[in-house]
Write a protein that holds these residues in place. Structure first.
Motif, short mmCIF file in Angstrom:
data_model
loop_
_atom_site.label_atom_id
_atom_site.label_comp_id
_atom_site.label_asym_id
_atom_site.label_seq_id
_atom_site.Cartn_x
_atom_site.Cartn_y
_atom_site.Cartn_z
N SER A 103 0.86 -1.17 0.00
CA SER A 103 0.00 0.00 0.00
C SER A 103 0.90 1.23 0.00
O SER A 103 2.09 1.14 0.32
CB SER A 103 -0.89 0.01 1.23
OG SER A 103 -0.09 0.25 2.37
N LEU A 104 0.33 2.38 -0.33
CA LEU A 104 1.13 3.60 -0.46
C LEU A 104 1.88 3.94 0.82
O LEU A 104 3.01 4.40 0.79
CB LEU A 104 0.23 4.78 -0.83
CG LEU A 104 -0.33 4.76 -2.26
CD1 LEU A 104 -1.41 5.81 -2.42
CD2 LEU A 104 0.78 4.96 -3.26
N LEU A 290 -3.13 6.73 -6.22
CA LEU A 290 -2.82 8.01 -5.58
C LEU A 290 -4.00 8.96 -5.71
O LEU A 290 -4.53 9.15 -6.80
CB LEU A 290 -1.62 8.67 -6.28
CG LEU A 290 -0.21 8.23 -5.92
CD1 LEU A 290 0.77 8.82 -6.93
CD2 LEU A 290 0.15 8.70 -4.51
N PRO A 291 -4.39 9.59 -4.61
CA PRO A 291 -5.44 10.60 -4.74
C PRO A 291 -4.85 11.87 -5.35
O PRO A 291 -3.67 12.16 -5.14
CB PRO A 291 -5.87 10.85 -3.29
CG PRO A 291 -4.72 10.42 -2.46
CD PRO A 291 -3.91 9.42 -3.23
N ILE A 305 -2.24 17.63 -16.28
CA ILE A 305 -2.67 16.22 -16.22
C ILE A 305 -2.84 15.81 -14.77
O ILE A 305 -2.33 16.47 -13.86
CB ILE A 305 -1.66 15.29 -16.94
CG1 ILE A 305 -0.29 15.34 -16.27
CG2 ILE A 305 -1.56 15.64 -18.41
CD1 ILE A 305 0.68 14.31 -16.82
N ASP A 306 -3.57 14.72 -14.53
CA ASP A 306 -3.82 14.38 -13.13
C ASP A 306 -2.60 13.70 -12.50
O ASP A 306 -1.68 13.26 -13.18
CB ASP A 306 -5.13 13.60 -12.95
CG ASP A 306 -5.06 12.19 -13.50
OD1 ASP A 306 -3.94 11.65 -13.61
OD2 ASP A 306 -6.12 11.63 -13.82
N LEU A 307 -2.63 13.65 -11.19
CA LEU A 307 -1.44 13.22 -10.46
C LEU A 307 -1.03 11.77 -10.74
O LEU A 307 0.16 11.51 -11.00
CB LEU A 307 -1.63 13.46 -8.96
CG LEU A 307 -0.37 13.26 -8.13
CD1 LEU A 307 0.72 14.26 -8.50
CD2 LEU A 307 -0.68 13.37 -6.64
N PRO A 308 -1.97 10.80 -10.72
CA PRO A 308 -1.54 9.43 -11.00
C PRO A 308 -0.86 9.31 -12.37
O PRO A 308 0.17 8.65 -12.49
CB PRO A 308 -2.86 8.64 -10.98
CG PRO A 308 -3.77 9.44 -10.12
CD PRO A 308 -3.40 10.87 -10.36
N LEU A 782 -9.06 17.02 0.45
CA LEU A 782 -7.83 16.38 -0.02
C LEU A 782 -6.69 17.39 -0.11
O LEU A 782 -5.56 17.13 0.30
CB LEU A 782 -8.04 15.77 -1.40
CG LEU A 782 -8.70 14.40 -1.47
CD1 LEU A 782 -8.86 13.97 -2.92
CD2 LEU A 782 -7.84 13.38 -0.71
N LEU A 783 -7.04 18.53 -0.65
CA LEU A 783 -6.04 19.59 -0.79
C LEU A 783 -5.55 20.03 0.58
O LEU A 783 -4.36 20.27 0.79
CB LEU A 783 -6.66 20.76 -1.54
CG LEU A 783 -5.75 21.94 -1.83
CD1 LEU A 783 -4.60 21.51 -2.73
CD2 LEU A 783 -6.51 23.08 -2.49
#
Ligand code: ADP
Ligand code: MG
Length: 801
Positions: A103-104, A290-291, A305-308, A782-783
């Motif tokens: 897990s992360l 990843l969120p 672009i998104d993080l993942p 989240l932020l």
């Protein structure tokens, strides 16, 4: 047996990381400044004493020198660490237990390949959890798409060559003990190529270090080298190459299964690149989980672009475009969070909102012999907007020499005074403080406002009177030097602190001035242009630029001369002086570190100029070792035209304002920084006459000459600073930063300067937008979590106490 080290290497490493993350600003820790902390610790053991001393100079270093020193320190610490580990080699680790699914947040020891010893090494570079690996960004990629057979190489193309290492050596030059050379011969089926890399500095002549390099590049291993093809006397070679081991006979890796762009990670002592790659490949399947803390709207607005996707692509991109997008997104993140933290912190502070009526400003405008330029007017408006908020201003006004920064500061000062606050103006030298005082006092008298000068030379009784008036609040403006920040100087309500030529002050001096008030507004003025990339990456500060000179100034004619042309220079000086003008002759000498021999050279030259070259003129002398009153006398004599020529050291760099001076001759000009030369040159060309700047150098170095030529071509302080930065940056690539990842930042991977600046700018914009929408960040959970992580790191990050 080595003795245990008297300091905690991890803490030093942390301090280095934090300092590098913050743009080499000599951060203030809870107790010490970064450089002091390093100096004190490193002085504790003989192995590091030499480098400790250099931290004594850190204040005076340029950002790139600072970056170098940190990189070097890091390498040295790694070496020491290794010695320590060898000395205390531990018993082998117990057998592995059965594994949980990854897990992360899992510990890296959950990975098959990570034993406690490796885990310890990874922890050194901040790799503890699985997600840390995902955020361990490569410093480069080797592009197999550019792979070219050795026989087919053509000069001036950027390529990747893949071949076996046939020879590897690393040795100190027999001719120059300071120069260490690495030589690699690679061969493929079509031919062979010899590559060289150079290191300057005694450190690299260390046998152990050289042996370690050899171990990193075993013979017969498959390596990829990427770089620019150049021809030299031995044939073709690669310039500024990156070399990367793909598989060694001991440990093969299926490199062709992972795409064309292969990541090159910052090298970590004791961790092979293959191992790092394997570990990261194992964790990459977790990237999609990843969120992404950035609100989707924001992401779309800025086309990110998104993080993942960014994380997956930063390691193994499908193509160059995807890689660029990943770098853009991750650079954005880095600066966005920093800026968010800075703005948030400022929002917490309770400063004083001014409500100026502009009466004083209008009165001043009425007595000024000139009108503000459009640029000055714009900057005044920017400052006024800041002053009306409770969050304290932290603004840098940058403007070329002579662009008229002082009057802009006075406008801010008047706004503060009118709102019932006291103000302080701090300058780095007595000469400059006095000059400000002289000018400002003339205006203030007409406005019926008191102003005083406080320096080291202020008489005790006067000083006592000033201190009292500051405490009671009757004195609205005090101008001075470091004398302002001494204990005993207390204000009743300091609302605005103005700092002139702030690069001359340390961070601690600045903060000591600010502590004299309660979150006062801060205005900083500088003529030393800071390259855009540097100030944009500083998340704490706003910048205003006065990009226009008052009307009627003539460009200064600048010429580069060899020592053999000195006669011509003297001729020009003679001609100007005969016509009633004045001249400066400048010798390189930095105030803080005046070397006796340099000083003697300046004094001797003064004698010779007076007796032999210009016996009919009066020549003054000004240098940093003179007493304040002697300096004052020398300047007054020159200002009053009792002397026609002033032989000076760089004491005159800031402030001296004699409009009748029309020539400046600078000896050993290659020993000055470009920005400094530009500053010096700004002492002439202050009147309406044609002025000249003559730069003498006997340097044969191409780079040195190229640098000085920038001054011949340009009068634009910004342009000069950017060019200087580029030229010095080029010097940096000449091979010193091979290992260690000190100072490596994801933003360095954006090769397009315009894009880089755009990203810095939008990241600032985005941070402001988010806080404007919700100052508490509650509506972006989240932020907020991510913000808090950064907040802790940036706040608590300052750990060198
Ligand atoms: P710097 O930006 O180098 O600190 P100063 O504030 O000392 O420059 O200004 C340089 C000179 O230009 C001073 O003599 C100042 O009075 C004058 N000056 C400033 N603004 C203007 C203007 N708008 N028009 C004409 N002269 C100006
Ligand atoms: Mg000035």
């Amino acid at each position: 047996m080595t003795k245990p080290l008297p300091f905690d290497i991890n803490r030093l490493h942390q301090a280095l990381t934090v300092e590098a993350d913050h743009g080499f600003d000599n951060l203030q820790g809870r107790q010490y400044l970064f450089a002091d902390f390093l100096q004190q610790n490193l002085a504790l053991t003989p192995q590091t004493q030499e480098i400790a001393q250099r931290y004594g100079e850190y204040q005076n270093y340029s950002p790139s020198q600072r970056r170098h020193l940190i990189a070097e320190t890091r390498r040295l610490l790694y070496d020491l660490r290794r010695q320590e580990l060898v000395a205390s080699s531990r018993p082998p680790n117990p057998g592995k237990q059965t594994r949980k699914p990854l897990s992360l947040g899992a510990d890296l020891t959950e990975l098959e390949l990570v034993n406690p010893k490796i885990a310890e090494k990874l922890a050194k570079v901040g790799l503890v959890q699985i997600q840390d690996l995902l955020h361990y960004y490569p410093r480069d990629h080797v592009d197999y798409g550019r792979q070219v057979a050795i026989a087919k190489l053509e000069p001036d193309t950027t390529v990747t060559v893949i071949g076996k290492i046939q020879k590897f050596s690393c040795f100190t030059s027999p001719k120059n003990a300071n120069l260490t050379i690495m030589e690699v011969i690679l061969s493929d089926r079509t031919g062979r190529i010899k590559l060289n890399r150079f290191w300057m500095g005694k450190r690299y002549s260390n046998r152990g270090w050289q042996e370690q390099q050899k171990r990193l590049y075993p013979l017969q291993s498959l390596a990829a080298a990427a770089g620019l093809v150049k021809r030299n006397q031995f044939g073709l070679t690669l310039e500024n190459f990156e070399v990367e081991i793909l598989s060694s006979p001991r440990d093969p890796i299926e490199s062709d299964t992972i795409g064309r762009l292969v990541p090159v990670y910052p090298i970590t002592e004791g961790i092979t690149p293959e191992l790092l790659r394997k570990l990261i490949i194992q964790t990459l399947p977790l990237a999609p989980t990843l969120p992404d803390p950035l609100p989707p709207k924001l992401r779309q607005a800025y086309n990110l672009i998104d993080l993942p996707e960014a994380i997956a692509a930063i390691h193994y991109p499908q193509n160059q475009t995807q890689l660029t997008q990943a770098i853009a997104r991750l650079t954005f993140d880095k600066f966005f969070y920093r800026r968010l933290v800075a703005l948030y912190r400022r929002q917490q502070q309770q400063g004083n909102a001014f409500v100026p009526e502009s009466k004083l400003i209008n009165q001043l405008a009425a007595i000024l012999p000139f009108q503000l330029t459009a640029a000055q007017t714009r900057v005044v408006a920017e400052i006024r907007a800041d002053l009306q908020k409770t969050s304290p201003m932290n603004r840098l006004v940058q403007g070329d020499v002579g662009s008229g920064k002082t009057i802009v500061a006075i406008y801010a000062i008047l706004a503060a005074i009118e709102s019932g606050y006291q103000t302080a103006l701090m300058a780095p030298t007595e000469v400059l403080a006095e000059q400000h005082y002289r000018k400002i006092a003339a205006w203030f008298t007409q406005l019926h406002l008191p102003v005083e000068l406080l320096t080291g030379s202020t008489k005790t009784s006067k000083r006592r009177q000033i201190l009292r008036q500051l405490e009671t609040g009757e004195l609205p403006l005090v101008i001075g030097t470091h004398a302002l920040i001494q204990t005993g100087v207390n204000f009743q309500r300091l609302g605005l602190a103005v700092i002139d030529e702030q690069h001359r002050f340390g961070r601690d001096q600045r903060s000591r001035l600010l502590q004299k008030g309660q979150d006062p507004h801060v205005l900083i003025m500088t003529a030393t242009p800071i390259p855009r990339t540097l100030y944009l990456t500083n998340s704490e500060i706003e910048v205003s630029i006065i990009d226009q000179l008052p009307p009627g100034r003539q460009p200064i004619q600048t010429t580069l001369l060899k020592p053999s042309q000195r006669k011509e220079a003297y001729e020009l000086i003679r001609r100007e002086v005969v016509q009633g003008r004045q001249a400066y002759i400048v010798f390189p000498l930095v105030e803080e570190s005046e070397k006796m021999e340099d000083l003697r050279a300046a004094i001797a030259a003064h004698g010779e100029l007076q007796t032999k070259i210009f016996p009919n003129f009066q020549i003054g002398l000004l240098h940093g070792q003179m007493t304040a009153s002697d300096k004052d006398q020398a300047i007054t004599a020159f200002r009053d035209h009792q002397t026609q020529i002033l032989v000076a050291t760089t004491v005159i760099e800031v402030g001296v304002d004699v409009p009748n001076a029309s020539v400046m001759l600078i000896e050993h000009s290659d020993r000055f920084g470009l920005a400094q030369l530009h500053q010096l040159r700004g002492r002439v060309g202050r009147g309406s006459a044609q002025s000249y700047c003559l730069l003498i150098t006997n340097s044969k170095s191409q780079t040195a000459i190229e640098r000085l030529q920038v001054l011949e071509q340009s009068q634009d302080g910004f342009f000069i600073a950017e060019r200087d930065f580029q030229i010095r940056g080029k010097g940096r690539d000449e091979g010193t930063e091979q290992s260690g990842h000190a100072g490596f930042g994801i933003e360095d991977r954006l090769s397009d300067e315009a894009i880089r600046q755009q990203i810095f700018q939008i990241s600032r914009q985005a941070a402001a937008r988010v806080l404007a929408k919700d100052a508490s960040l509650e509506s972006f959970p989240l932020l907020k979590a991510e913000f808090e992580r950064h907040y802790d790191r940036l706040q608590g990050g300052v750990i060198f106490t």
